[in-house]
Structure formats: C-alpha cells, structure tokens
Write a protein that holds these residues in place. Structure first.
Motif, PDB file in Angstrom:
ATOM      1  N   GLY A  74       0.828  -1.200   0.000  1.00  0.00           N
ATOM      2  CA  GLY A  74       0.000   0.000   0.000  1.00  0.00           C
ATOM      3  C   GLY A  74       0.861   1.248   0.000  1.00  0.00           C
ATOM      4  O   GLY A  74       2.083   1.187   0.177  1.00  0.00           O
ATOM      5  N   CYS A  75       0.238   2.394  -0.185  1.00  0.00           N
ATOM      6  CA  CYS A  75       0.994   3.644  -0.295  1.00  0.00           C
ATOM      7  C   CYS A  75       1.735   3.969   0.996  1.00  0.00           C
ATOM      8  O   CYS A  75       2.888   4.426   0.960  1.00  0.00           O
ATOM      9  N   VAL A  76       1.116   3.712   2.151  1.00  0.00           N
ATOM     10  CA  VAL A  76       1.767   4.017   3.427  1.00  0.00           C
ATOM     11  C   VAL A  76       2.897   3.028   3.712  1.00  0.00           C
ATOM     12  O   VAL A  76       4.020   3.420   4.046  1.00  0.00           O
ATOM     13  N   SER A  77       2.603   1.734   3.580  1.00  0.00           N
ATOM     14  CA  SER A  77       3.615   0.721   3.894  1.00  0.00           C
ATOM     15  C   SER A  77       4.819   0.810   2.960  1.00  0.00           C
ATOM     16  O   SER A  77       5.968   0.660   3.396  1.00  0.00           O
ATOM     17  N   TYR A  78       4.599   1.089   1.674  1.00  0.00           N
ATOM     18  CA  TYR A  78       5.717   1.190   0.731  1.00  0.00           C
ATOM     19  C   TYR A  78       6.501   2.485   0.911  1.00  0.00           C
ATOM     20  O   TYR A  78       7.720   2.505   0.725  1.00  0.00           O
ATOM     21  N   THR A  79       5.819   3.548   1.271  1.00  0.00           N
ATOM     22  CA  THR A  79       6.549   4.796   1.540  1.00  0.00           C
ATOM     23  C   THR A  79       7.441   4.620   2.772  1.00  0.00           C
ATOM     24  O   THR A  79       8.598   5.058   2.770  1.00  0.00           O
ATOM     25  N   LYS A  80       6.939   3.959   3.796  1.00  0.00           N
ATOM     26  CA  LYS A  80       7.746   3.718   4.993  1.00  0.00           C
ATOM     27  C   LYS A  80       8.903   2.773   4.705  1.00  0.00           C
ATOM     28  O   LYS A  80       9.986   2.906   5.280  1.00  0.00           O
ATOM     29  N   GLN A  81       8.675   1.814   3.814  1.00  0.00           N
ATOM     30  CA  GLN A  81       9.704   0.829   3.529  1.00  0.00           C
ATOM     31  C   GLN A  81      10.814   1.372   2.637  1.00  0.00           C
ATOM     32  O   GLN A  81      11.997   1.069   2.846  1.00  0.00           O
ATOM     33  N   PHE A  82      10.439   2.178   1.638  1.00  0.00           N
ATOM     34  CA  PHE A  82      11.416   2.602   0.642  1.00  0.00           C
ATOM     35  C   PHE A  82      11.779   4.093   0.695  1.00  0.00           C
ATOM     36  O   PHE A  82      12.793   4.498   0.120  1.00  0.00           O
ATOM     37  N   PHE A  83      10.963   4.892   1.372  1.00  0.00           N
ATOM     38  CA  PHE A  83      11.236   6.340   1.444  1.00  0.00           C
ATOM     39  C   PHE A  83      11.129   6.835   2.883  1.00  0.00           C
ATOM     40  O   PHE A  83      10.644   7.941   3.141  1.00  0.00           O
ATOM     41  N   ALA A  84      11.583   6.015   3.830  1.00  0.00           N
ATOM     42  CA  ALA A  84      11.373   6.295   5.254  1.00  0.00           C
ATOM     43  C   ALA A  84      11.968   7.622   5.708  1.00  0.00           C
ATOM     44  O   ALA A  84      11.382   8.320   6.538  1.00  0.00           O
ATOM     45  N   ASP A  85      13.140   7.979   5.171  1.00  0.00           N
ATOM     46  CA  ASP A  85      13.783   9.225   5.596  1.00  0.00           C
ATOM     47  C   ASP A  85      13.409  10.413   4.727  1.00  0.00           C
ATOM     48  O   ASP A  85      13.954  11.510   4.869  1.00  0.00           O
TER      49      ASP A  85
ATOM     50  N   ARG B  53      -1.878  13.727   1.635  1.00  0.00           N
ATOM     51  CA  ARG B  53      -1.424  12.672   0.722  1.00  0.00           C
ATOM     52  C   ARG B  53       0.071  12.761   0.424  1.00  0.00           C
ATOM     53  O   ARG B  53       0.690  11.777   0.021  1.00  0.00           O
ATOM     54  N   GLN B  54       0.631  13.927   0.626  1.00  0.00           N
ATOM     55  CA  GLN B  54       2.034  14.166   0.289  1.00  0.00           C
ATOM     56  C   GLN B  54       2.971  13.175   0.999  1.00  0.00           C
ATOM     57  O   GLN B  54       3.942  12.694   0.407  1.00  0.00           O
ATOM     58  N   VAL B  55       2.658  12.844   2.242  1.00  0.00           N
ATOM     59  CA  VAL B  55       3.574  12.017   3.046  1.00  0.00           C
ATOM     60  C   VAL B  55       3.587  10.543   2.624  1.00  0.00           C
ATOM     61  O   VAL B  55       4.489   9.799   3.008  1.00  0.00           O
ATOM     62  N   SER B  56       2.597  10.106   1.828  1.00  0.00           N
ATOM     63  CA  SER B  56       2.535   8.682   1.464  1.00  0.00           C
ATOM     64  C   SER B  56       2.404   8.431  -0.035  1.00  0.00           C
ATOM     65  O   SER B  56       2.281   7.280  -0.459  1.00  0.00           O
ATOM     66  N   ILE B  57       2.466   9.498  -0.832  1.00  0.00           N
ATOM     67  CA  ILE B  57       2.178   9.346  -2.258  1.00  0.00           C
ATOM     68  C   ILE B  57       3.276   8.616  -3.029  1.00  0.00           C
ATOM     69  O   ILE B  57       3.004   7.984  -4.054  1.00  0.00           O
ATOM     70  N   CYS B  58       4.524   8.679  -2.562  1.00  0.00           N
ATOM     71  CA  CYS B  58       5.625   8.029  -3.294  1.00  0.00           C
ATOM     72  C   CYS B  58       5.395   6.524  -3.435  1.00  0.00           C
ATOM     73  O   CYS B  58       5.558   5.947  -4.514  1.00  0.00           O
ATOM     74  N   GLY B  59       5.019   5.887  -2.338  1.00  0.00           N
ATOM     75  CA  GLY B  59       4.752   4.451  -2.386  1.00  0.00           C
ATOM     76  C   GLY B  59       3.596   4.128  -3.311  1.00  0.00           C
ATOM     77  O   GLY B  59       3.637   3.146  -4.062  1.00  0.00           O
ATOM     78  N   GLY B  60       2.546   4.964  -3.282  1.00  0.00           N
ATOM     79  CA  GLY B  60       1.391   4.741  -4.151  1.00  0.00           C
ATOM     80  C   GLY B  60       1.736   4.873  -5.620  1.00  0.00           C
ATOM     81  O   GLY B  60       1.281   4.077  -6.448  1.00  0.00           O
ATOM     82  N   LEU B  61       2.544   5.887  -5.978  1.00  0.00           N
ATOM     83  CA  LEU B  61       2.938   6.076  -7.372  1.00  0.00           C
ATOM     84  C   LEU B  61       3.787   4.911  -7.859  1.00  0.00           C
ATOM     85  O   LEU B  61       3.597   4.416  -8.981  1.00  0.00           O
ATOM     86  N   ALA B  62       4.708   4.425  -7.020  1.00  0.00           N
ATOM     87  CA  ALA B  62       5.556   3.289  -7.399  1.00  0.00           C
ATOM     88  C   ALA B  62       4.712   2.041  -7.662  1.00  0.00           C
ATOM     89  O   ALA B  62       4.940   1.302  -8.629  1.00  0.00           O
ATOM     90  N   ILE B  63       3.709   1.808  -6.818  1.00  0.00           N
ATOM     91  CA  ILE B  63       2.835   0.640  -6.993  1.00  0.00           C
ATOM     92  C   ILE B  63       2.035   0.754  -8.285  1.00  0.00           C
ATOM     93  O   ILE B  63       1.922  -0.212  -9.053  1.00  0.00           O
ATOM     94  N   LEU B  64       1.492   1.938  -8.547  1.00  0.00           N
ATOM     95  CA  LEU B  64       0.656   2.113  -9.737  1.00  0.00           C
ATOM     96  C   LEU B  64       1.484   1.963 -11.015  1.00  0.00           C
ATOM     97  O   LEU B  64       1.031   1.336 -11.984  1.00  0.00           O
ATOM     98  N   ILE B  65       2.695   2.502 -11.036  1.00  0.00           N
ATOM     99  CA  ILE B  65       3.568   2.336 -12.205  1.00  0.00           C
ATOM    100  C   ILE B  65       3.886   0.854 -12.417  1.00  0.00           C
ATOM    101  O   ILE B  65       3.863   0.352 -13.545  1.00  0.00           O
ATOM    102  N   ALA B  66       4.157   0.130 -11.332  1.00  0.00           N
ATOM    103  CA  ALA B  66       4.450  -1.304 -11.430  1.00  0.00           C
ATOM    104  C   ALA B  66       3.264  -2.071 -12.017  1.00  0.00           C
ATOM    105  O   ALA B  66       3.436  -2.958 -12.866  1.00  0.00           O
ATOM    106  N   ILE B  67       2.056  -1.732 -11.586  1.00  0.00           N
ATOM    107  CA  ILE B  67       0.854  -2.395 -12.104  1.00  0.00           C
ATOM    108  C   ILE B  67       0.687  -2.105 -13.589  1.00  0.00           C
ATOM    109  O   ILE B  67       0.418  -3.010 -14.394  1.00  0.00           O
ATOM    110  N   PHE B  68       0.840  -0.841 -13.987  1.00  0.00           N
ATOM    111  CA  PHE B  68       0.720  -0.464 -15.390  1.00  0.00           C
ATOM    112  C   PHE B  68       1.731  -1.226 -16.245  1.00  0.00           C
ATOM    113  O   PHE B  68       1.383  -1.756 -17.313  1.00  0.00           O
ATOM    114  N   GLN B  69       2.979  -1.289 -15.804  1.00  0.00           N
ATOM    115  CA  GLN B  69       4.019  -1.919 -16.609  1.00  0.00           C
ATOM    116  C   GLN B  69       3.867  -3.434 -16.657  1.00  0.00           C
ATOM    117  O   GLN B  69       4.010  -4.038 -17.719  1.00  0.00           O
ATOM    118  N   LEU B  70       3.567  -4.061 -15.518  1.00  0.00           N
ATOM    119  CA  LEU B  70       3.451  -5.517 -15.481  1.00  0.00           C
ATOM    120  C   LEU B  70       2.272  -6.013 -16.301  1.00  0.00           C
ATOM    121  O   LEU B  70       2.385  -6.984 -17.053  1.00  0.00           O
TER     122      LEU B  70
END
Length: 338
Positions: free
Chosen positions: A79-90, A178-195
């Motif tokens: 999800g957008c929150v979990s992926y933002t924390k995992q990959f963009f925590a700082d 939404r600013q604080v969690s949007i990075c994870g959401g965008l990464a997920i959506l791009i992955a879905i589009f490409q896959l």
C-alpha cells in the motif's frame, strides 16, 4: 496498515467493544476486494470484463469482473503508506529507491499475473484516494486530462525525482495529507501499469463505501449474500443436503428453547449456528475420520463472500467443537473474539 493484519487484532477488538458503542466488523482482503468491485459495478456500467484497482494504505486490491459479478479477486500486501515507509522512510526520493519499490510491487503481483492475463479485460478502473490524488496532479495543469496513462505516470515520477525529498513535493493537486505517502502509491501504480501492460485507466469515486452500503441494503431486503456463499460451498463439496438440513433444523429448535433463558439476543449468531450445522460435514471429502476437524479447516480457509473475519472464525469453531469436548486451547483466536 490494515487492522486485519495486526497480531493482537482480537485483543484490540475486545477492548474497543467496551468503549465503542457500535459493533466492529473486520473484513478480509478478499472481502474488501469484493465490496470494492460491487461499489464500482453498481454505479459504472460496462458490457465487458473490467479490471478494478484500489491502492490503499496497506493493501492493494485488484478485481476482474463483468456487470455485477466478479471473476477474480485479489488483495496484495502493498500500500501507499507501507511502501513509503519501507522505501522512502527518511523522505529521500531517488531513482534507485523508486526502482526497488516497483520491483517489490511486481514480485507481489507475480502470483496472480497468469490468471489475470488469461481472464483478460477490456477496460481499467481505478479507485481510492491514492489514485484520485495522482489524477488530480496529472490534471492540475490540463483540465482535459480525464484518465491516467503510463506516459503521464512516468512524467509525474520525473517530477518526484526532481523534488528529491518528500517535503519538497509541492505539486499542484497534491494535498498535504497525501504528500507524506504518495511516493509508495505512485511506485505501486507504475508497477501495475508496466506488469499488466495497461495503456489507460479511468477513475471512479465509487468504491468500498458504496459497495458496503449496497450490501447493507441487500441484507435489509433479506437478500443476504452469505446464504448463497453457504449454498455454493455445500454444492462444491457434495454435502448430503437433506441430512445437513435435518441437523440445522434440530440446532435451530434447540437454540429457540434456550434463547430466552441464556439471553441469546444476537440474530446473527443464531444464523451462524444454522449455517454451521449445514456445513458440519463439508470436510467429508478429506476423510471421515476426524470429520469435525476437516470441516472446520475447510470453512476457516475458504473464501466466504459476505462473512467478516470474526464470523468466519466463529463458524469454523462451532463446526470444530460440535463433537467431543470443547478445547479452547486448540483455537486461541476464539478466546479473544469479542
């Protein structure tokens, strides 16, 4: 993160029930996906297969269906929150981190890829606040932008990379919430589009809430989807329906005899007892020895549209302990179900 994944979920629910005046139902990922699809299907009509995508804070639901009937349901733990924390925590944004997030999302989707491609779809619909925010950013400077394309998503990713940090994501159309969690959401959506090789996606404001409201309306009209779920599970496992109904009638009669004295006021628990009786031999195809254990296992691990996690646990436990002594230590989750 979804509440359903919390290790102490039943302890939390037991404590919450003491201070919250309303009953709390926790739904599974599959059930969330089904309700999301119903929310879309009852407001947006298509004559062909459609793929519905909902990116939440801790999970992403993908559903293929036609008209009001779903064909494939999946809830992935991303999800957008979990992926933002995992990959963009700082708060640092760079190409390497985006790529890692996209690869992780693609790996999470691999398990459903073949079935979804085989079933196919002719249109794609996105729901949820994450996708709504992405569309808002894309259309901020282009009011005619009514849908989402991979090309525009990659352009948006470039803007994110140029910002370098989450704090600098001052993009028109993106709210501070939404600013604080949007990075994870965008990464997920791009992955879905490409896959899944998606070319464009439409957006729907109708989703889980509308699906849940429709479900409640159906129950008030005595059209409970759980009745169909029990019937379908019985059919798939070739249950002796005549015998199962005799047992259900007996359980129903016994319940009514003690209902007042034992203060059994829950109509839902009454219905769960009847359904448990109808399914008490659902595990017969596995082995007649230890039948109650096999039947409980089938019920506990099956997809049961319409049932909450608590209801499915209670249904399984009633079947597990209809024979011999009740051993609560064998079902620790039952002890903490409110």
């Amino acid at each position: 993160y979804p509440l359903r994944r919390a290790k102490n979920i039943n302890t939390f629910l037991a404590q919450a029930s003491k201070v919250f005046p309303f009953h709390i139902d926790v739904i599974s990922g599959q059930e969330e996906a089904r309700l999301i699809y119903q929310g879309v299907a009852h407001y947006i009509h298509h004559d062909e297969n459609r793929l519905v995508i909902d990116i939440g804070g801790g999970s992403t639901e993908l559903i293929i269906g036609k008209h009001f009937k779903h064909k494939l349901l999946s809830s992935r733990n991303m999800g957008c929150v979990s992926y933002t924390k995992q990959f963009f925590a700082d708060g640092i944004i760079n190409e390497k981190r985006f790529n890692k997030a996209q690869i992780k999302a693609e790996q999470e989707l691999e398990v459903i890829f073949a079935n979804y491609i085989s079933t196919g779809w002719q249109s794609v619909v996105g729901t949820s606040g994450t996708i709504k925010s992405i569309l808002a950013m894309l259309s901020a400077n282009d009011p005619d932008q009514k849908n989402i394309t991979l090309e525009r998503l990659l352009e948006l990713k470039t803007q994110f990379l140029a910002a370098k940090t989450i704090d600098n994501l001052l993009i028109e159309g993106l709210s501070p919430e939404r600013q604080v969690s949007i990075c994870g959401g965008l990464a997920i959506l791009i992955a879905i589009f490409q896959l899944f090789d998606i070319t464009e996606m439409d957006y729907s404001d109708f989703s889980l809430r509308e699906g849940l409201l429709h479900e409640m309306q159906q129950k008030l009209a005595l059209k409970d989807i759980r009745t169909n779920t029990i019937a379908n599970l019985s059919e798939r496992n070739t249950i002796d329906k005549v015998h199962a109904q005799r047992v259900a009638n007996t359980a129903d009669w016994l319940f009514l005899q003690v209902q007042k004295e034992w203060q059994l006021d829950s109509l839902d628990n009454h219905q769960l007892l009847v359904w448990a009786a109808q399914l008490h031999e659902v595990g017969l195809g596995i082995n007649s020895s230890g039948l109650h254990k096999h039947s409980a296992y089938v019920v506990e691990n099956s997809q049961l549209p319409g049932f909450t996690q608590q209801q499915q646990t209670l249904l399984s436990c009633m079947i597990r302990f209809y024979r011999k002594r009740i051993r609560l230590e064998e079902s620790p989750t039952l002890l903490s179900v409110p």
